[in-house]
Design a protein around this motif. Structure first.
Motif, PDB file in Angstrom:
ATOM      1  N   ARG A 141       0.837  -1.202   0.000  1.00  0.00           N
ATOM      2  CA  ARG A 141       0.000   0.000   0.000  1.00  0.00           C
ATOM      3  C   ARG A 141       0.875   1.257   0.000  1.00  0.00           C
ATOM      4  NH1 ARG A 141      -5.269   1.133   1.065  1.00  0.00           N
ATOM      5  NH2 ARG A 141      -5.738  -0.934   1.920  1.00  0.00           N
ATOM      6  N   TYR A 146       0.948  -0.065  -6.151  1.00  0.00           N
ATOM      7  CA  TYR A 146      -0.412   0.044  -5.618  1.00  0.00           C
ATOM      8  C   TYR A 146      -1.224   1.079  -6.404  1.00  0.00           C
ATOM      9  CZ  TYR A 146      -4.060   1.725  -2.419  1.00  0.00           C
ATOM     10  OH  TYR A 146      -5.247   2.136  -1.868  1.00  0.00           O
ATOM     11  N   LEU A 160     -10.873  -1.180  -6.560  1.00  0.00           N
ATOM     12  CA  LEU A 160      -9.999  -2.147  -5.902  1.00  0.00           C
ATOM     13  C   LEU A 160     -10.515  -2.537  -4.525  1.00  0.00           C
ATOM     14  CD1 LEU A 160      -7.357  -3.759  -5.580  1.00  0.00           C
ATOM     15  CD2 LEU A 160      -6.234  -1.620  -4.897  1.00  0.00           C
ATOM     16  N   ASN A 161     -11.064  -1.568  -3.791  1.00  0.00           N
ATOM     17  CA  ASN A 161     -11.470  -1.821  -2.414  1.00  0.00           C
ATOM     18  C   ASN A 161     -12.908  -2.302  -2.261  1.00  0.00           C
ATOM     19  OD1 ASN A 161      -9.004  -0.810  -0.828  1.00  0.00           O
ATOM     20  ND2 ASN A 161      -9.419   0.865  -2.257  1.00  0.00           N
ATOM     21  N   PHE A 166      -8.316  -6.331  -1.478  1.00  0.00           N
ATOM     22  CA  PHE A 166      -6.934  -5.883  -1.528  1.00  0.00           C
ATOM     23  C   PHE A 166      -6.169  -6.396  -0.320  1.00  0.00           C
ATOM     24  CE2 PHE A 166      -3.671  -2.651  -0.400  1.00  0.00           C
ATOM     25  CZ  PHE A 166      -2.796  -2.936  -1.450  1.00  0.00           C
TER      26      PHE A 166
END
Length: 337
Positions: A141, A146, A160-161, A166
């Protein structure tokens, strides 16, 4: 603009780390006022930073110590505290820190570009962006890797989240182990970790994703930064270090076998594997301003930082030293007209 939870976590982490190092740094280091003595330079064992790693013993008349770190954020904190005078780190890390604090250093050379690599776990069935939905995807991260993953997915209608799980790990080695064990389905990393995974039989490239990994973000990754007080008080030493760094970049551009042989002295590995990884890498010392300008804007657009810090980041591009070392003009090195 309200801060996102991710932006708050990033800011709090940087502030906490900076406070810790500031409290332990000695006053002479923090001020950077000495005109003689050793110079500490930071790096993370990444293949793209091989020329930086082999620079210290080549500097004429200055004793330079190479100090290893685990991440660009650690180097950023060390530079901010004064515990090191120079270091290689990501432009994105500096862009993020400038949203809440000063960064008392300038970039004096480029260090890497086009260095992020996407790999899927062998047998995962991931052949394109759409296959990432519902998958466990790893990266460090806050790293360039990232950001490229985040923006690449966003460009293809994925969050992504929300649309994937992730998994943030501390180091590229941890990511490789997670991929090998099947704890994650894919990752974004850099060399030589990508080639290690491919040659180990557990990682596979995904061309349709790799070819679009930088869409919506930036290709440039990192640069060599020097503290402003170090530049002010020891500009000749900065020039000697940049001269040696440029010479190493030129040497490796002509002899990648030497690059592989030298790198394993600093980071254990098989020279044959390292040499294979170098097929994907070239030395880089320029600083493409147009690419740098995309860094902070990308982070702000995604809510990773609370404001666009482009102007402050660009103000920290100092072309003087690499221009003198290379004999090129600032414009030839990437400065906008």
């Amino acid at each position: 603009m309200n801060r996102s939870p991710r932006a708050l976590r990033l800011g709090m982490a940087l502030v906490a780390a900076a406070s810790l190092l500031l409290s332990t740094a000695c006053s002479g280091e923090a001020e950077g006022s000495s005109s003689t003595g050793d110079v500490q330079v930071g790096w993370v064992p990444a293949l793209v930073w091989g020329a930086w790693a082999t620079t210290p013993p080549k500097v004429d008349g200055v004793k330079v110590e190479l100090v290893p770190f685990k991440s660009s954020n650690e180097i950023l904190v060390a530079l901010s505290s004064g515990s090191i005078q120079m270091g290689a780190l990501g432009f994105n890390n500096v862009a993020a820190s400038l949203a809440s604090s000063d960064f008392p250093a300038q970039f004096v050379a480029g260090a890497s570009t086009n260095s992020s690599i996407f790999l899927a776990r062998k047998g995962s069935g991931i052949d394109g962006w759409g296959d990432l939905k519902g998958r466990k995807i790893g990266a460090v991260r806050g790293s360039s890797q990232y950001v490229h993953l985040l923006t690449g997915m966003s460009q293809h209608g994925l969050d992504l989240n929300k649309d994937a799980e992730f998994v943030s790990l501390q180091t590229p080695t941890d990511l490789n182990l997670a991929l090998q064990r099947g704890d994650i389905d894919a990752l974004v990393t850099f060399e030589p970790n990508a080639v290690i995974a491919v040659m180990g039989g557990y990682g596979v490239p995904v061309p349709s994703i790799q070819d679009q990994l930088y869409d919506g973000s930036f290709a440039i990754s990192s640069g060599i930064a020097a503290r402003r007080d170090f530049i002010q008080n020891r500009s000749q030493d900065v020039q000697k270090i940049v001269d040696a760094y440029y010479a190493e970049c030129e040497r490796y551009a002509k002899d990648k076998d030497a690059w592989a042989e030298e790198f394993v002295k600093f980071s254990p590995g098989d020279p044959k594997v390292i040499r294979k990884a170098l097929d994907n890498i070239d030395p880089y010392f320029e600083m493409d301003e147009q690419q740098v300008r995309k860094v902070a804007g990308t982070l702000a657009r995604l809510g990773e930082i609370p404001k666009d810090t482009t102007d402050a980041l660009v103000e920290r591009l100092n072309y003087d030293f690499i221009a003198k070392a290379s004999g090129k003009t600032a414009q030839q090195l990437g400065k906008a007209e």
